[in-house]
Motif scaffolding. Sequence first.
Motif, PDB file in Angstrom:
ATOM      1  N   THR A 131       5.537 -13.111  18.809  1.00  0.00           N
ATOM      2  CA  THR A 131       4.630 -12.689  17.737  1.00  0.00           C
ATOM      3  C   THR A 131       5.266 -11.585  16.900  1.00  0.00           C
ATOM      4  N   THR A 135       6.268 -12.524  13.003  1.00  0.00           N
ATOM      5  CA  THR A 135       5.279 -12.063  12.025  1.00  0.00           C
ATOM      6  C   THR A 135       5.973 -11.275  10.909  1.00  0.00           C
ATOM      7  N   ASP A 137       4.587  -9.937   8.070  1.00  0.00           N
ATOM      8  CA  ASP A 137       3.840  -8.939   7.306  1.00  0.00           C
ATOM      9  C   ASP A 137       3.502  -7.690   8.109  1.00  0.00           C
ATOM     10  N   LEU A 138       4.321  -7.356   9.094  1.00  0.00           N
ATOM     11  CA  LEU A 138       4.077  -6.133   9.861  1.00  0.00           C
ATOM     12  C   LEU A 138       4.443  -4.914   9.023  1.00  0.00           C
ATOM     13  N   LEU A 184       0.887  -4.257  15.489  1.00  0.00           N
ATOM     14  CA  LEU A 184       0.104  -5.452  15.164  1.00  0.00           C
ATOM     15  C   LEU A 184      -1.342  -5.130  14.800  1.00  0.00           C
ATOM     16  N   THR A 187      -3.115  -6.620  11.898  1.00  0.00           N
ATOM     17  CA  THR A 187      -3.159  -8.083  11.824  1.00  0.00           C
ATOM     18  C   THR A 187      -4.195  -8.609  12.809  1.00  0.00           C
ATOM     19  N   LYS A 189      -3.422 -10.445  15.232  1.00  0.00           N
ATOM     20  CA  LYS A 189      -2.665 -10.834  16.423  1.00  0.00           C
ATOM     21  C   LYS A 189      -2.568  -9.728  17.468  1.00  0.00           C
TER      22      LYS A 189
END
Length: 215
Positions: A131, A135, A137-138, A184, A187, A189
Amino acid sequence: MKLSTFIEVFVAALYNETLTSNKTQFQIGELLEKYNLTFNPAWRDTFFADYTFSNLVNVRRHLGPISEQRAALSPDGFRWVEDELGENVVAFLEQHGASVGVPASDRLVSLDHNSQEYYAVKSGLAELYETVRATNDLPIDGMERSRLLSSLDGAKALWEAGQLKVIQIKVGILMAVEDAQVALSATAKATVAALIVDALKSLVKNITGIDLDNI
Protein backbone atom coordinates in the motif's frame (compact mmCIF):
# COMPACT_ATOMS: atom_id res chain seq x y z
CA MET A 1 8.19 -26.28 27.24
CA LYS A 2 5.36 -28.82 27.35
CA LEU A 3 1.95 -27.81 28.68
CA SER A 4 2.34 -30.20 31.62
CA THR A 5 5.64 -28.57 32.61
CA PHE A 6 4.23 -25.08 32.14
CA ILE A 7 1.35 -25.90 34.49
CA GLU A 8 3.76 -27.07 37.21
CA VAL A 9 5.85 -23.90 36.82
CA PHE A 10 2.73 -21.74 36.86
CA VAL A 11 1.49 -23.43 40.05
CA ALA A 12 4.90 -22.93 41.68
CA ALA A 13 4.82 -19.23 40.71
CA LEU A 14 1.30 -18.92 42.09
CA TYR A 15 2.42 -20.53 45.34
CA ASN A 16 5.46 -18.25 45.64
CA GLU A 17 3.41 -15.15 44.93
CA THR A 18 0.78 -16.18 47.47
CA LEU A 19 3.44 -16.57 50.17
CA THR A 20 5.25 -13.33 49.39
CA SER A 21 2.23 -11.03 49.02
CA ASN A 22 -0.90 -10.24 50.94
CA LYS A 23 -3.13 -11.61 48.20
CA THR A 24 -4.52 -15.04 47.39
CA GLN A 25 -5.91 -14.33 43.93
CA PHE A 26 -3.98 -13.03 40.94
CA GLN A 27 -4.59 -12.02 37.36
CA ILE A 28 -2.94 -14.63 35.15
CA GLY A 29 -1.34 -11.99 32.92
CA GLU A 30 0.32 -10.36 35.94
CA LEU A 31 1.93 -13.67 36.94
CA LEU A 32 3.10 -14.34 33.39
CA GLU A 33 4.74 -10.92 33.27
CA LYS A 34 6.30 -11.00 36.73
CA TYR A 35 7.74 -14.50 36.42
CA ASN A 36 8.79 -14.21 32.77
CA LEU A 37 6.52 -17.06 31.68
CA THR A 38 5.48 -17.40 28.05
CA PHE A 39 2.04 -18.82 27.35
CA ASN A 40 1.89 -20.78 24.08
CA PRO A 41 -1.25 -19.74 22.17
CA ALA A 42 -1.65 -23.38 21.08
CA TRP A 43 -2.64 -24.22 24.68
CA ARG A 44 -5.52 -21.74 24.71
CA ASP A 45 -8.30 -24.32 24.21
CA THR A 46 -6.89 -26.95 26.59
CA PHE A 47 -5.33 -24.94 29.42
CA PHE A 48 -8.32 -24.63 31.75
CA ALA A 49 -9.62 -28.10 30.81
CA ASP A 50 -6.36 -29.80 31.83
CA TYR A 51 -7.04 -32.13 34.79
CA THR A 52 -3.87 -31.23 36.69
CA PHE A 53 -4.47 -27.50 36.29
CA SER A 54 -8.13 -27.67 37.32
CA ASN A 55 -7.19 -29.75 40.37
CA LEU A 56 -4.41 -27.44 41.58
CA VAL A 57 -5.78 -24.03 40.64
CA ASN A 58 -9.13 -22.32 41.17
CA VAL A 59 -10.01 -19.90 38.38
CA ARG A 60 -12.70 -17.25 38.27
CA ARG A 61 -13.66 -17.39 34.59
CA HIS A 62 -15.22 -14.53 32.68
CA LEU A 63 -15.37 -13.32 29.11
CA GLY A 64 -12.01 -12.07 27.94
CA PRO A 65 -8.50 -13.36 27.15
CA ILE A 66 -6.68 -15.86 29.36
CA SER A 67 -4.35 -13.12 30.61
CA GLU A 68 -7.30 -11.35 32.28
CA GLN A 69 -8.67 -14.39 34.15
CA ARG A 70 -8.01 -14.56 37.90
CA ALA A 71 -6.45 -17.59 39.58
CA ALA A 72 -5.82 -18.83 43.12
CA LEU A 73 -4.19 -21.97 44.50
CA SER A 74 -6.58 -24.70 45.56
CA PRO A 75 -5.89 -26.66 48.79
CA ASP A 76 -4.59 -29.48 46.58
CA GLY A 77 -2.32 -26.96 44.87
CA PHE A 78 -0.74 -25.95 48.19
CA ARG A 79 -0.21 -29.58 49.13
CA TRP A 80 1.27 -30.44 45.72
CA VAL A 81 3.87 -27.65 45.89
CA GLU A 82 4.86 -28.41 49.48
CA ASP A 83 5.01 -32.18 48.93
CA GLU A 84 6.77 -32.10 45.55
CA LEU A 85 9.00 -29.02 45.83
CA GLY A 86 9.31 -28.29 49.54
CA GLU A 87 11.94 -25.60 50.07
CA ASN A 88 13.02 -25.71 46.44
CA VAL A 89 10.25 -23.60 44.90
CA VAL A 90 12.52 -20.73 43.80
CA ALA A 91 15.16 -23.13 42.46
CA PHE A 92 12.46 -24.98 40.50
CA LEU A 93 11.22 -21.72 39.00
CA GLU A 94 14.72 -20.63 38.00
CA GLN A 95 15.50 -24.07 36.58
CA HIS A 96 12.61 -23.65 34.16
CA GLY A 97 13.50 -20.11 33.12
CA ALA A 98 11.08 -18.27 35.40
CA SER A 99 12.38 -15.23 37.20
CA VAL A 100 11.26 -12.17 39.11
CA GLY A 101 12.30 -8.69 38.09
CA VAL A 102 12.95 -9.23 34.36
CA PRO A 103 11.96 -5.96 32.63
CA ALA A 104 8.78 -6.31 30.61
CA SER A 105 10.61 -4.99 27.54
CA ASP A 106 13.04 -7.94 27.69
CA ARG A 107 10.34 -10.62 27.90
CA LEU A 108 10.38 -13.12 25.06
CA VAL A 109 7.28 -13.63 22.94
CA SER A 110 7.06 -17.04 21.27
CA LEU A 111 5.40 -16.81 17.87
CA ASP A 112 3.25 -19.68 16.61
CA HIS A 113 3.58 -19.40 12.85
CA ASN A 114 0.52 -21.59 12.37
CA SER A 115 -1.83 -19.42 14.42
CA GLN A 116 -4.43 -17.10 12.94
CA GLU A 117 -3.11 -14.22 15.04
CA TYR A 118 0.39 -14.61 13.63
CA TYR A 119 -0.85 -14.88 10.05
CA ALA A 120 -3.08 -11.81 10.46
CA VAL A 121 -0.02 -9.69 11.30
CA LYS A 122 2.14 -11.29 8.60
CA SER A 123 -0.39 -10.76 5.81
CA GLY A 124 -1.17 -7.29 7.14
CA LEU A 125 2.50 -6.25 6.99
CA ALA A 126 2.76 -7.47 3.40
CA GLU A 127 -0.39 -5.57 2.43
CA LEU A 128 0.77 -2.42 4.23
CA TYR A 129 4.15 -2.51 2.48
CA GLU A 130 2.47 -2.74 -0.94
CA THR A 131 0.00 0.00 0.00
CA VAL A 132 2.78 2.43 0.90
CA ARG A 133 4.77 1.47 -2.18
CA ALA A 134 1.89 1.79 -4.64
CA THR A 135 -0.08 4.75 -3.29
CA ASN A 136 0.91 7.80 -5.30
CA ASP A 137 -0.95 10.53 -3.43
CA LEU A 138 0.75 10.23 -0.04
CA PRO A 139 1.75 13.59 1.50
CA ILE A 140 5.42 12.55 1.72
CA ASP A 141 8.48 12.90 -0.49
CA GLY A 142 10.45 10.08 -2.08
CA MET A 143 13.02 9.94 0.70
CA GLU A 144 10.35 9.51 3.38
CA ARG A 145 8.62 6.81 1.32
CA SER A 146 11.92 4.95 1.04
CA ARG A 147 12.41 5.20 4.80
CA LEU A 148 8.91 3.84 5.49
CA LEU A 149 9.39 0.96 3.06
CA SER A 150 12.76 0.10 4.59
CA SER A 151 11.22 0.07 8.09
CA LEU A 152 8.30 -2.10 6.95
CA ASP A 153 10.68 -4.47 5.16
CA GLY A 154 12.61 -4.82 8.42
CA ALA A 155 9.36 -5.40 10.30
CA LYS A 156 8.40 -8.22 7.92
CA ALA A 157 11.82 -9.85 8.40
CA LEU A 158 11.56 -9.61 12.20
CA TRP A 159 8.12 -11.22 12.16
CA GLU A 160 9.62 -14.37 10.58
CA ALA A 161 11.45 -15.15 13.85
CA GLY A 162 10.32 -17.84 16.26
CA GLN A 163 10.79 -15.58 19.29
CA LEU A 164 11.08 -11.85 19.73
CA LYS A 165 11.64 -9.61 22.71
CA VAL A 166 8.75 -7.33 23.54
CA ILE A 167 10.96 -4.32 22.81
CA GLN A 168 11.73 -5.70 19.32
CA ILE A 169 8.03 -5.93 18.57
CA LYS A 170 7.45 -2.45 19.93
CA VAL A 171 10.34 -0.68 18.17
CA GLY A 172 10.97 -2.86 15.14
CA ILE A 173 7.38 -3.61 14.12
CA LEU A 174 4.75 -1.56 15.93
CA MET A 175 6.52 1.77 15.46
CA ALA A 176 7.11 1.05 11.76
CA VAL A 177 3.41 0.32 11.31
CA GLU A 178 2.40 3.44 13.23
CA ASP A 179 4.72 5.59 11.07
CA ALA A 180 3.02 4.19 7.97
CA GLN A 181 -0.37 4.78 9.56
CA VAL A 182 0.45 8.48 9.94
CA ALA A 183 1.48 8.71 6.30
CA LEU A 184 -1.75 7.01 5.22
CA SER A 185 -3.98 8.98 7.58
CA ALA A 186 -5.16 11.33 4.85
CA THR A 187 -6.26 8.39 2.68
CA ALA A 188 -8.88 5.67 2.99
CA LYS A 189 -6.13 3.06 3.37
CA ALA A 190 -5.08 3.81 6.97
CA THR A 191 -7.34 1.00 8.19
CA VAL A 192 -4.75 -1.57 7.09
CA ALA A 193 -2.22 -0.19 9.59
CA ALA A 194 -4.81 0.20 12.36
CA LEU A 195 -5.75 -3.48 12.10
CA ILE A 196 -2.10 -4.54 12.42
CA VAL A 197 -1.62 -2.32 15.48
CA ASP A 198 -4.65 -3.88 17.17
CA ALA A 199 -3.55 -7.42 16.24
CA LEU A 200 -0.01 -6.90 17.57
CA LYS A 201 -1.19 -5.44 20.87
CA SER A 202 -3.74 -8.22 21.33
CA LEU A 203 -1.24 -10.99 20.53
CA VAL A 204 1.41 -9.70 22.95
CA LYS A 205 -1.20 -9.10 25.67
CA ASN A 206 -2.64 -12.60 25.32
CA ILE A 207 0.76 -14.33 25.40
CA THR A 208 2.59 -12.29 28.03
CA GLY A 209 0.02 -10.12 29.77
CA ILE A 210 2.07 -7.05 28.73
CA ASP A 211 0.41 -3.93 27.36
CA LEU A 212 2.56 -2.54 24.54
CA ASP A 213 1.21 0.94 25.26
CA ASN A 214 3.01 0.83 28.62
CA ILE A 215 6.43 -0.17 27.25
